[in-house]
Design a protein around this motif. Structure first.
Motif, PDB file in Angstrom:
ATOM      1  N   LEU A 117     -22.581   8.987   0.390  1.00  0.00           N
ATOM      2  CA  LEU A 117     -22.550  10.294   1.031  1.00  0.00           C
ATOM      3  C   LEU A 117     -23.347  11.272   0.177  1.00  0.00           C
ATOM      4  O   LEU A 117     -22.976  11.559  -0.957  1.00  0.00           O
ATOM      5  N   ASP A 118     -24.429  11.764   0.715  1.00  0.00           N
ATOM      6  CA  ASP A 118     -25.244  12.746   0.000  1.00  0.00           C
ATOM      7  C   ASP A 118     -25.597  13.867   0.966  1.00  0.00           C
ATOM      8  O   ASP A 118     -26.767  14.183   1.165  1.00  0.00           O
ATOM      9  N   GLY A 119     -24.566  14.442   1.554  1.00  0.00           N
ATOM     10  CA  GLY A 119     -24.783  15.460   2.570  1.00  0.00           C
ATOM     11  C   GLY A 119     -24.819  14.894   3.969  1.00  0.00           C
ATOM     12  O   GLY A 119     -25.116  15.601   4.928  1.00  0.00           O
ATOM     13  N   LYS A 120     -24.519  13.606   4.105  1.00  0.00           N
ATOM     14  CA  LYS A 120     -24.504  12.973   5.417  1.00  0.00           C
ATOM     15  C   LYS A 120     -23.270  13.397   6.208  1.00  0.00           C
ATOM     16  O   LYS A 120     -22.186  13.573   5.656  1.00  0.00           O
ATOM     17  N   SER A 121     -23.430  13.488   7.513  1.00  0.00           N
ATOM     18  CA  SER A 121     -22.286  13.655   8.406  1.00  0.00           C
ATOM     19  C   SER A 121     -21.612  12.301   8.583  1.00  0.00           C
ATOM     20  O   SER A 121     -22.164  11.257   8.210  1.00  0.00           O
ATOM     21  N   LEU A 122     -20.424  12.294   9.175  1.00  0.00           N
ATOM     22  CA  LEU A 122     -19.757  11.025   9.443  1.00  0.00           C
ATOM     23  C   LEU A 122     -20.550  10.197  10.450  1.00  0.00           C
ATOM     24  O   LEU A 122     -20.558   8.968  10.378  1.00  0.00           O
ATOM     25  N   GLU A 123     -21.206  10.865  11.389  1.00  0.00           N
ATOM     26  CA  GLU A 123     -22.064  10.143  12.325  1.00  0.00           C
ATOM     27  C   GLU A 123     -23.177   9.419  11.575  1.00  0.00           C
ATOM     28  O   GLU A 123     -23.432   8.232  11.802  1.00  0.00           O
ATOM     29  N   ASP A 124     -23.867  10.123  10.673  1.00  0.00           N
ATOM     30  CA  ASP A 124     -24.960   9.514   9.905  1.00  0.00           C
ATOM     31  C   ASP A 124     -24.450   8.373   9.026  1.00  0.00           C
ATOM     32  O   ASP A 124     -25.122   7.346   8.869  1.00  0.00           O
ATOM     33  N   ALA A 125     -23.269   8.574   8.424  1.00  0.00           N
ATOM     34  CA  ALA A 125     -22.696   7.524   7.579  1.00  0.00           C
ATOM     35  C   ALA A 125     -22.391   6.276   8.396  1.00  0.00           C
ATOM     36  O   ALA A 125     -22.598   5.148   7.932  1.00  0.00           O
ATOM     37  N   ALA A 126     -21.910   6.468   9.629  1.00  0.00           N
ATOM     38  CA  ALA A 126     -21.634   5.322  10.497  1.00  0.00           C
ATOM     39  C   ALA A 126     -22.922   4.584  10.839  1.00  0.00           C
ATOM     40  O   ALA A 126     -22.955   3.346  10.848  1.00  0.00           O
ATOM     41  N   HIS A 127     -23.996   5.318  11.107  1.00  0.00           N
ATOM     42  CA  HIS A 127     -25.278   4.680  11.396  1.00  0.00           C
ATOM     43  C   HIS A 127     -25.752   3.845  10.206  1.00  0.00           C
ATOM     44  O   HIS A 127     -26.215   2.706  10.366  1.00  0.00           O
ATOM     45  N   ALA A 128     -25.625   4.395   9.006  1.00  0.00           N
ATOM     46  CA  ALA A 128     -26.029   3.672   7.802  1.00  0.00           C
ATOM     47  C   ALA A 128     -25.182   2.418   7.600  1.00  0.00           C
ATOM     48  O   ALA A 128     -25.684   1.357   7.203  1.00  0.00           O
ATOM     49  N   TYR A 129     -23.890   2.522   7.887  1.00  0.00           N
ATOM     50  CA  TYR A 129     -22.971   1.386   7.749  1.00  0.00           C
ATOM     51  C   TYR A 129     -23.406   0.232   8.648  1.00  0.00           C
ATOM     52  O   TYR A 129     -23.476  -0.924   8.220  1.00  0.00           O
ATOM     53  N   PHE A 130     -23.716   0.540   9.897  1.00  0.00           N
ATOM     54  CA  PHE A 130     -24.088  -0.526  10.825  1.00  0.00           C
ATOM     55  C   PHE A 130     -25.447  -1.135  10.484  1.00  0.00           C
ATOM     56  O   PHE A 130     -25.644  -2.341  10.636  1.00  0.00           O
ATOM     57  N   MET A 131     -26.368  -0.328  10.016  1.00  0.00           N
ATOM     58  CA  MET A 131     -27.672  -0.870   9.671  1.00  0.00           C
ATOM     59  C   MET A 131     -27.603  -1.827   8.493  1.00  0.00           C
ATOM     60  O   MET A 131     -28.314  -2.835   8.452  1.00  0.00           O
ATOM     61  N   GLN A 132     -26.708  -1.547   7.534  1.00  0.00           N
ATOM     62  CA  GLN A 132     -26.645  -2.425   6.367  1.00  0.00           C
ATOM     63  C   GLN A 132     -25.665  -3.574   6.546  1.00  0.00           C
ATOM     64  O   GLN A 132     -25.790  -4.607   5.894  1.00  0.00           O
ATOM     65  N   SER A 133     -24.689  -3.425   7.432  1.00  0.00           N
ATOM     66  CA  SER A 133     -23.679  -4.476   7.593  1.00  0.00           C
ATOM     67  C   SER A 133     -23.988  -5.409   8.753  1.00  0.00           C
ATOM     68  O   SER A 133     -23.894  -6.629   8.625  1.00  0.00           O
ATOM     69  N   GLU A 134     -24.370  -4.865   9.900  1.00  0.00           N
ATOM     70  CA  GLU A 134     -24.619  -5.688  11.074  1.00  0.00           C
ATOM     71  C   GLU A 134     -26.082  -5.698  11.490  1.00  0.00           C
ATOM     72  O   GLU A 134     -26.498  -6.518  12.302  1.00  0.00           O
ATOM     73  N   GLN A 135     -26.865  -4.758  10.960  1.00  0.00           N
ATOM     74  CA  GLN A 135     -28.291  -4.654  11.268  1.00  0.00           C
ATOM     75  C   GLN A 135     -28.528  -4.583  12.773  1.00  0.00           C
ATOM     76  O   GLN A 135     -29.463  -5.191  13.307  1.00  0.00           O
ATOM     77  N   LEU A 136     -27.651  -3.828  13.452  1.00  0.00           N
ATOM     78  CA  LEU A 136     -27.780  -3.622  14.885  1.00  0.00           C
ATOM     79  C   LEU A 136     -28.074  -2.151  15.149  1.00  0.00           C
ATOM     80  O   LEU A 136     -27.424  -1.277  14.567  1.00  0.00           O
ATOM     81  N   PRO A 137     -29.038  -1.854  15.998  1.00  0.00           N
ATOM     82  CA  PRO A 137     -29.253  -0.462  16.378  1.00  0.00           C
ATOM     83  C   PRO A 137     -27.970   0.115  16.970  1.00  0.00           C
ATOM     84  O   PRO A 137     -27.410  -0.445  17.917  1.00  0.00           O
ATOM     85  N   THR A 138     -27.502   1.197  16.416  1.00  0.00           N
ATOM     86  CA  THR A 138     -26.213   1.778  16.802  1.00  0.00           C
ATOM     87  C   THR A 138     -26.333   3.291  16.856  1.00  0.00           C
ATOM     88  O   THR A 138     -26.995   3.899  16.020  1.00  0.00           O
TER      89      THR A 138
END
Length: 331
Positions: free
Chosen positions: A145-166
């Protein structure tokens, strides 16, 4: 803040859906009694309430996807005014949550008008944990978290964990109803939408088609097929048109909003899942916890002849006799 004379309740559910024409699946969540109960129990400042409600909506979107009895835990540790946030989703339908914050730092943020979730959290880490039980491995994803919203954090989570566009959308509103006597009644609604691009979606799940309503143009009721790359771009563009009030309006059902967004592309919805404000603490669970302490450690817990424990999630207060506790503490 929205003022209404009649507040609609019983919105607490997650609705899974699939859009065949765009090869996407997703879930929508509406929470009213759940977030209102948690917020009223803790009595946090409104800025914290909004952050917590948003986190509960996000956790419900993610935790409701579990196909087994387990837990999905969202935890934030940060250097911001809100330094700890925990939302615990116990599959299939129970959620609980609490927040810790620095009162002085929070006061300064509020005075500056810096009350958005990302401003309250600041720098830190968001950890999402899938716990399948004591005999299974845990899965854990960490997002900076570096100024990210929870929405942005969720997007980052999916890209690194499932690598699915979300794509994730979250919104919160406080609703106030007038009372004949006494202060106005306040309730909260949290809404969320999650869509994922899955070009090889399964077709074998029972479903019901969304009713096309009374649209006069038959062409608007046909499934619209596009290429894979264009499909996700179109999906994102449609999701970006959703206003916050559409996600939290009690008069706009999840089915209605999905039809508004995807009626050209064959939206289908599955059976909705209820979400409840329910804690898992109990006197027995806390007694078991005492087994991990040495007798000397237990003595330090005694205050005025008793041991008191308050659950941070639900604020339930427990009292124990030190002699009874000493019998279960490890020797």
């Amino acid at each position: 803040m929205t003022e209404q004379t009649n507040i609609v309740s019983s919105l607490d559910r997650v609705l899974p859906f699939q859009v065949d024409g765009l090869d996407v699946r997703g879930r929508m969540v509406h929470l009213n009694e759940t977030v209102t109960g948690i917020i009223q129990r803790h009595n946090y400042p409104d800025a914290v309430n909004r952050l917590l409600a948003e986190a509960i909506a996000l956790t419900s979107l993610l935790g409701s996807s579990l196909k087994f009895e387990g837990k999905f835990i969202l935890q934030v540790q940060s250097k911001g005014a809100v330094n700890m946030l925990v939302v615990d989703y116990n599959a299939p339908d129970a959620v609980r949550a609490y927040v810790r914050f620095d009162e002085e730092a929070l006061k300064q943020r509020i005075e500056k008008g810096e009350t958005r979730p990302e401003q309250l959290l600041g720098e830190g880490h968001l950890v999402m944990t899938i716990d399948q039980g004591q005999y299974m491995n845990r899965y854990q994803g960490v997002v900076v978290l570096d100024g990210k919203s929870l929405e942005d954090a969720a997007h980052a989570y999916f890209m690194q964990s499932e690598q699915l566009p979300t794509r994730v959308r979250l919104a919160v509103t406080e609703m106030v109803s007038k009372q004949d006597e006494g202060p106005a009644k306040s309730e909260w609604i949290a809404g969320g939408l999650l869509v994922q691009y899955l070009p090889h979606s399964s077709e074998d799940i029972p479903h019901r088609d969304l009713h096309p309503g009374d649209h006069p143009d038959p062409e608007m009721q046909k499934t619209h097929h596009v290429t894979e790359a264009d499909a996700w771009r179109e999906c994102e563009a449609l999701v970006n048109t959703v206003d916050d009030h559409e996600l939290t309006d009690p008069e706009v059902s999840a089915e209605t909003l999905l039809y508004r967004l995807f009626h050209e592309n064959g939206p289908r919805v599955f059976e909705s899942m209820p979400i409840y404000d329910r804690c898992t603490c109990s006197r027995e669970r806390i007694s078991d916890m005492f087994k991990t302490f040495d007798p000397e450690e237990m003595k330090d817990m005694v205050v005025d002849g008793k041991i008191e424990v308050t659950c941070e999630f639900c604020s339930t207060h427990y009292e124990f006799d030190p002699e009874d506790v000493a019998k279960v503490a490890k020797g």
